[in-house]
Write a protein that holds these residues in place. Structure first.
Motif, PDB file in Angstrom:
ATOM      1  N   TRP A   1       0.840  -1.210   0.000  1.00 33.86           N
ATOM      2  CA  TRP A   1       0.000   0.000   0.000  1.00 33.86           C
ATOM      3  C   TRP A   1       0.868   1.251   0.000  1.00 33.86           C
ATOM      4  CZ3 TRP A   1      -4.807   1.744  -0.694  1.00 33.86           C
ATOM      5  CH2 TRP A   1      -5.115   3.033  -0.236  1.00 33.86           C
ATOM      6  N   ARG A   2       1.869   1.283   0.861  1.00 33.26           N
ATOM      7  CA  ARG A   2       2.707   2.476   0.973  1.00 33.26           C
ATOM      8  C   ARG A   2       3.489   2.722  -0.310  1.00 33.26           C
ATOM      9  NH1 ARG A   2       4.006   0.437   7.032  1.00 33.26           N
ATOM     10  NH2 ARG A   2       2.466   1.722   8.134  1.00 33.26           N
ATOM     11  N   ARG A   3       3.952   1.665  -0.944  1.00 31.83           N
ATOM     12  CA  ARG A   3       4.684   1.848  -2.198  1.00 31.83           C
ATOM     13  C   ARG A   3       3.763   2.360  -3.303  1.00 31.83           C
ATOM     14  NH1 ARG A   3       7.236  -2.788  -0.135  1.00 31.83           N
ATOM     15  NH2 ARG A   3       5.909  -4.224  -1.316  1.00 31.83           N
TER      16      ARG A   3
ATOM     17  N   VAL B   1      -6.276  -2.919  -5.991  1.00 32.23           N
ATOM     18  CA  VAL B   1      -6.806  -1.989  -6.996  1.00 32.23           C
ATOM     19  C   VAL B   1      -5.940  -0.735  -7.096  1.00 32.23           C
ATOM     20  CG1 VAL B   1      -9.151  -2.888  -6.815  1.00 32.23           C
ATOM     21  CG2 VAL B   1      -8.507  -0.926  -5.436  1.00 32.23           C
ATOM     22  N   LEU B   2      -5.314  -0.315  -5.992  1.00 31.16           N
ATOM     23  CA  LEU B   2      -4.438   0.859  -6.077  1.00 31.16           C
ATOM     24  C   LEU B   2      -3.175   0.534  -6.864  1.00 31.16           C
ATOM     25  CD1 LEU B   2      -4.451   3.824  -5.123  1.00 31.16           C
ATOM     26  CD2 LEU B   2      -2.866   3.128  -3.322  1.00 31.16           C
ATOM     27  N   GLN B   3      -2.643  -0.667  -6.714  1.00 30.29           N
ATOM     28  CA  GLN B   3      -1.480  -1.057  -7.510  1.00 30.29           C
ATOM     29  C   GLN B   3      -1.816  -1.047  -8.997  1.00 30.29           C
ATOM     30  OE1 GLN B   3      -0.725  -4.876  -5.531  1.00 30.29           O
ATOM     31  NE2 GLN B   3       1.250  -4.112  -4.853  1.00 30.29           N
ATOM     32  N   ILE B   4      -2.991  -1.550  -9.340  1.00 29.33           N
ATOM     33  CA  ILE B   4      -3.410  -1.542 -10.745  1.00 29.33           C
ATOM     34  C   ILE B   4      -3.573  -0.106 -11.236  1.00 29.33           C
ATOM     35  CG2 ILE B   4      -5.242  -2.199 -12.349  1.00 29.33           C
ATOM     36  CD1 ILE B   4      -5.780  -4.615 -10.496  1.00 29.33           C
ATOM     37  N   PHE B   5      -4.199   0.746 -10.401  1.00 25.62           N
ATOM     38  CA  PHE B   5      -4.394   2.137 -10.802  1.00 25.62           C
ATOM     39  C   PHE B   5      -3.044   2.837 -10.992  1.00 25.62           C
ATOM     40  CE2 PHE B   5      -4.790   6.660  -9.905  1.00 25.62           C
ATOM     41  CZ  PHE B   5      -5.752   7.015 -10.849  1.00 25.62           C
TER      42      PHE B   5
END
Length: 362
Positions: free
Chosen positions: A180-182, A323-327
């Protein structure tokens, strides 16, 4: 000509059929001269294709385009997992061919058998329209398949070594917090997410760390168990034809699977748009409480709704990370898929819902 569950290959995601034909020479029984490909349009991670070789059909899976996190989207690992799981869990498709040479498609890939059935995403399929019991039947099939997966004897099947079950829950929090932080750092200054003091993402992480339970048991953990990863018999929504997407399978606490499944089950909107939103609150489907009760009964254990709150918070957080990694890949131009545009807002919703569950009543 595409079928009802496939579509033309998306621009930029085409398969080099000539190279593929050479790589598969001698590894498939026949039909390579007439090799063709379509694409399964669902999914947000690995790319999945229907490959036709004459009269034979296979499903081809490969990693997404662009840079991927180290250790993620490991097609060789997924292939070998299915080699070991398929014989002891019939819902797992049979793997057929592994090609590890990245020169063929740009990354390793594998073929598995094609199974046919209904995948329930945005609405009940037409095949179930005349069956008023379909929502209950498919709900129960989902619960029962999860319980059956967790009942596989990992020692008898030689599967314990695919993961490190001791300390699994603590490593889950640590690993997903780092991801998440990355991903958040990649979006710094973009305005795509509110600041941490407003979103409470760091407070969610701190709560998960402070309340991490010991593992309830050590079993197979699918790690992406949800309704649209099940394939159901068109004539009988209570019968599971296949369980799909085994890429994150490991050995750990089965309640981590349950928590993520309940995350999907109670969401009004899932990544990329509407699904059968909040099935746990929809007429005919099992409620969250009934879902937990049936799972506990199948597993022969006492399990209250309150006992799974930590696992649901973790489930919301994990899905927010994914989903944030994909975004972040979409924002960086590493993929052009327009389905990914709303995923930052989806990640924000998931974190806020996790925080609500931490601070409010269960």
């Amino acid at each position: 000509m595409t079928g009802p569950d496939t579509a033309p290959v998306r621009p930029g995601e085409e398969l080099p059929l000539d190279r593929l034909r050479i790589a598969l020479q001698g590894r498939l029984p026949a039909g390579l001269d007439a090799l063709s490909a379509e694409q399964f349009p669902g999914g947000f991670s690995n790319l999945t294709y229907l490959l036709r070789a004459g009269e034979q059909e296979y499903v081809l899976r490969r990693a997404p385009l662009g840079p991927v996190a180290r250790g993620a989207h490991d097609m060789a690992r997924e292939y070998h997992l299915l080699e070991r799981i398929h014989p002891v869990f019939s819902a797992a498709p049979r793997p057929e061919v592994l090609v590890e040479d990245p020169e063929v498609l740009g990354s390793p890939f594998y073929l598995m058998e094609r199974r046919r059935g209904e995948v329930v995403r945005t609405a009940l399929p037409a095949a179930y329209a005349a069956n008023p019991e379909a929502p209950r039947q498919l709900s129960e099939a989902l619960v029962d398949t999860l319980a059956a997966l967790h009942a596989v004897d990992i020692d008898a099947a030689g599967l314990r070594a695919i993961g490190r079950p001791e300390g699994f829950n603590g490593r889950q929090v640590e690993g997903w917090a780092g991801r998440w932080r990355r991903a958040r750092a990649l979006l710094a200054g973009s305005g795509d997410l509110p600041p941490p003091e407003e979103l409470h993402d760091e407070e969610v992480i701190a709560w998960l760390e402070a309340h991490t339970p010991a593992e309830s048991a050590h079993t197979l953990v699918h790690n992406d168990f949800k309704l649209d990863n099940l394939m159901l018999d068109p004539a009988d929504p209570s019968r599971v034809v296949a369980l799909l997407d085994w890429e994150m399978t490991t050995v750990g606490d089965p309640l981590v699977d349950l928590g993520l499944t309940l995350t999907y089950w109670t969401m009004p909107v899932q990544p990329g748009g509407s699904r059968i939103g909040a099935a746990g609150a929809a007429e005919g489907y099992l409620s969250r409480e009934a879902f937990i009760e049936r799972y506990a009964r199948q597993r022969g254990q006492a399990l209250s709704p309150q006992a799974v709150v930590w696992y649901e918070v973790l489930g919301h957080f994990k899905l927010a990370v994914i989903v944030l990694q994909i975004f972040a890949r979409y924002r960086a131009g590493q993929t052009q898929d327009p389905r990914f545009a709303p995923l930052a807002a989806q990640a924000e919703w998931l974190i806020r819902e996790a925080w609500r569950r931490v601070t409010g009543p269960s």
